[in-house]
Write a protein that holds these residues in place. Structure first.
Motif, PDB file in Angstrom:
ATOM      1  N   LEU A 155      46.070  38.474  37.679  1.00 45.10           N
ATOM      2  CA  LEU A 155      45.236  38.952  38.789  1.00 45.10           C
ATOM      3  C   LEU A 155      43.861  39.389  38.301  1.00 45.10           C
ATOM      4  O   LEU A 155      42.845  39.105  38.948  1.00 45.10           O
ATOM      5  N   ARG A 156      43.795  40.086  37.175  1.00 49.01           N
ATOM      6  CA  ARG A 156      42.508  40.524  36.644  1.00 49.01           C
ATOM      7  C   ARG A 156      41.627  39.340  36.273  1.00 49.01           C
ATOM      8  O   ARG A 156      40.421  39.351  36.512  1.00 49.01           O
ATOM      9  N   ASP A 157      42.246  38.312  35.684  1.00 51.51           N
ATOM     10  CA  ASP A 157      41.482  37.094  35.365  1.00 51.51           C
ATOM     11  C   ASP A 157      40.963  36.439  36.639  1.00 51.51           C
ATOM     12  O   ASP A 157      39.831  35.928  36.668  1.00 51.51           O
ATOM     13  N   HIS A 158      41.784  36.434  37.673  1.00 49.49           N
ATOM     14  CA  HIS A 158      41.389  35.857  38.955  1.00 49.49           C
ATOM     15  C   HIS A 158      40.210  36.621  39.555  1.00 49.49           C
ATOM     16  O   HIS A 158      39.252  36.026  40.068  1.00 49.49           O
ATOM     17  N   VAL A 159      40.268  37.951  39.470  1.00 48.00           N
ATOM     18  CA  VAL A 159      39.173  38.788  39.975  1.00 48.00           C
ATOM     19  C   VAL A 159      37.882  38.473  39.229  1.00 48.00           C
ATOM     20  O   VAL A 159      36.812  38.304  39.841  1.00 48.00           O
ATOM     21  N   ALA A 201      37.875  49.394  42.497  1.00 48.42           N
ATOM     22  CA  ALA A 201      36.744  50.328  42.518  1.00 48.42           C
ATOM     23  C   ALA A 201      35.428  49.616  42.235  1.00 48.42           C
ATOM     24  O   ALA A 201      34.400  49.911  42.847  1.00 48.42           O
ATOM     25  N   CYS A 202      35.446  48.667  41.301  1.00 44.93           N
ATOM     26  CA  CYS A 202      34.214  47.950  40.923  1.00 44.93           C
ATOM     27  C   CYS A 202      34.002  46.678  41.737  1.00 44.93           C
ATOM     28  O   CYS A 202      32.863  46.336  42.067  1.00 44.93           O
ATOM     29  N   ASN A 203      35.086  45.966  42.018  1.00 42.68           N
ATOM     30  CA  ASN A 203      34.987  44.681  42.717  1.00 42.68           C
ATOM     31  C   ASN A 203      36.000  44.622  43.864  1.00 42.68           C
ATOM     32  O   ASN A 203      36.977  43.866  43.814  1.00 42.68           O
ATOM     33  N   PRO A 204      35.803  45.418  44.904  1.00 44.24           N
ATOM     34  CA  PRO A 204      36.801  45.485  45.986  1.00 44.24           C
ATOM     35  C   PRO A 204      37.010  44.159  46.713  1.00 44.24           C
ATOM     36  O   PRO A 204      38.134  43.810  47.064  1.00 44.24           O
ATOM     37  N   LYS A 205      35.935  43.421  46.952  1.00 41.65           N
ATOM     38  CA  LYS A 205      36.069  42.162  47.679  1.00 41.65           C
ATOM     39  C   LYS A 205      36.884  41.151  46.870  1.00 41.65           C
ATOM     40  O   LYS A 205      37.842  40.546  47.371  1.00 41.65           O
ATOM     41  N   ALA A 206      36.518  40.986  45.606  1.00 41.57           N
ATOM     42  CA  ALA A 206      37.226  40.039  44.743  1.00 41.57           C
ATOM     43  C   ALA A 206      38.682  40.456  44.554  1.00 41.57           C
ATOM     44  O   ALA A 206      39.583  39.614  44.516  1.00 41.57           O
ATOM     45  N   SER A 207      38.943  41.754  44.441  1.00 41.38           N
ATOM     46  CA  SER A 207      40.309  42.240  44.230  1.00 41.38           C
ATOM     47  C   SER A 207      41.198  41.918  45.423  1.00 41.38           C
ATOM     48  O   SER A 207      42.335  41.466  45.266  1.00 41.38           O
ATOM     49  N   ARG A 208      40.681  42.124  46.619  1.00 37.53           N
ATOM     50  CA  ARG A 208      41.489  41.853  47.824  1.00 37.53           C
ATOM     51  C   ARG A 208      41.716  40.351  48.010  1.00 37.53           C
ATOM     52  O   ARG A 208      42.813  39.926  48.374  1.00 37.53           O
ATOM     53  N   LEU A 209      40.698  39.572  47.760  1.00 39.98           N
ATOM     54  CA  LEU A 209      40.858  38.127  47.879  1.00 39.98           C
ATOM     55  C   LEU A 209      41.871  37.603  46.863  1.00 39.98           C
ATOM     56  O   LEU A 209      42.710  36.753  47.178  1.00 39.98           O
ATOM     57  N   PHE A 212      45.615  38.515  47.755  1.00 38.28           N
ATOM     58  CA  PHE A 212      46.184  37.795  48.901  1.00 38.28           C
ATOM     59  C   PHE A 212      45.984  36.279  48.805  1.00 38.28           C
ATOM     60  O   PHE A 212      46.123  35.561  49.794  1.00 38.28           O
ATOM     61  N   GLY A 213      45.662  35.800  47.605  1.00 35.44           N
ATOM     62  CA  GLY A 213      45.750  34.364  47.339  1.00 35.44           C
ATOM     63  C   GLY A 213      44.542  33.509  47.633  1.00 35.44           C
ATOM     64  O   GLY A 213      44.680  32.290  47.774  1.00 35.44           O
ATOM     65  N   TRP A 214      43.338  34.098  47.682  1.00 35.03           N
ATOM     66  CA  TRP A 214      42.151  33.316  48.052  1.00 35.03           C
ATOM     67  C   TRP A 214      41.256  33.045  46.844  1.00 35.03           C
ATOM     68  O   TRP A 214      40.958  33.941  46.069  1.00 35.03           O
ATOM     69  N   THR A 215      40.823  31.798  46.728  1.00 32.98           N
ATOM     70  CA  THR A 215      39.909  31.386  45.660  1.00 32.98           C
ATOM     71  C   THR A 215      38.815  30.515  46.260  1.00 32.98           C
ATOM     72  O   THR A 215      39.101  29.462  46.829  1.00 32.98           O
TER      73      THR A 215
END
Length: 304
Positions: A155-159, A201-209, A212-215
């Motif tokens: 997940l962190r790599d995805h963010v 905290a730093c990347n809320p938009k990327a974390s939520r995407l 929930f499976g969005w790229t």
């Protein structure tokens, strides 16, 4: 799952993912790219309102592509199937037809020497993901659900990928998407905890995407597109409802008429479990280090 079984499952998943990533080890027809090509042949205009058990994902993973309305063809043995429901059927009869079609897309619809006939019947109860899906679905998605992997790292790599993509091109998603209002109680607490661990905290938009499976504005599993309209971004449950109804993020990884745990929840649970295990190991290590320090101090006092 016991430690021995977990290690065995870990090695099996790792081997299968390596095979899926290496075209030299697996026939191309069994690779992720081939699966996605088959999945793209399905649309709401040629394969509409089918049961989750015979969804486009299930059909594509088992070797079928759609050649015209409700007609499927196997990409290896070229057998053909018609998936048609009589509108006059009652619910129990519809369920019976679904079971019949499920058996057809799995085995009986394929010819005897078809590679998918063999692939679809391979089973391993020590694994939590069906074998036919391991080689078809996105490797990162499989890793997130597997007992053998480190979902937090994935997940962190995805963010980080999403953050890098947003900096290099025009962001695909205009504003911070809301957490679904359908989340409440323990589920909401679990989601917020996972988001905190992956950088909310730093990347809320990327974390939520990512969670929930969005790229890049689409789902890597069902190929759905995330709406890019700013007004629509305020709608409740957009992060979930934008997935196709048969996507594992909506209905779970092993579809049936029985309710299954959606993939986002399984991922959150896996992150919580692995994080708890890591914390306990770190705590045990720290405790052992502290005990050794006290023993060493007592020995030093004795030497004096």
């Amino acid at each position: 799952m016991s430690t021995a079984k977990a290690k065995e499952s870990s090695q099996k998943v790792r081997n299968l993912l390596e095979d899926a990533a290496s075209p030299r080890k697996r026939p191309r027809i069994l690779t992720v790219d081939s699966y996605l090509e088959r999945l793209r042949t399905f649309s709401s205009s040629n394969y509409f309102a089918k049961a989750v058990a015979i969804s486009p994902i299930e059909c594509s993973a088992r070797g079928w592509f759609c050649i015209r309305t409700d007609i499927l063809e196997c990409s290896h043995c070229h057998a053909k199937l018609a998936i048609i429901y009589d509108p006059k059927l009652d619910p129990s009869q519809t369920d019976a037809m679904t079971d019949y079609y499920k058996k057809q897309i799995t085995t009986t619809g394929h010819k005897d020497l078809c590679i998918f006939y063999r692939s679809n019947t391979e089973q391993d109860k020590s694994m939590d993901i069906p074998l036919y899906l391991v080689s078809a679905l996105d490797p990162d998605f499989v890793g997130l659900l597997s007992e053998s992997s480190q979902p937090l790292s994935i997940l962190r790599d995805h963010v980080q990928y999403l953050v890098k993509h947003a900096k290099s091109t025009t962001p695909r998603y205009p504003i911070l998407p809301r957490l679904p209002k359908s989340l409440c109680g323990e589920d909401l607490h679990m989601v917020k905890s996972v988001l905190k661990h992956i950088g909310d905290a730093c990347n809320p938009k990327a974390s939520r995407l990512a969670l929930f499976g969005w790229t890049n504005g689409s789902c890597r599993v069902c190929l759905a597109k995330l709406v890019e309209n700013r007004a629509a971004a305020y709608y409740d449950d957009l992060l979930l409802s934008s997935h196709k109804y048969y996507c594992p993020y909506q209905c779970g990884i092993t579809p049936s008429r029985k309710a299954r745990e959606p993939a986002w929840k399984t991922i959150c649970r896996r992150v919580s479990e692995t994080n708890t295990t890591s914390t306990k190991e770190d705590s045990s290590f720290a405790s052992a280090e502290g005990s050794w320090a006290r023993i060493q101090s007592m020995l030093n006092e004795f030497d004096k």
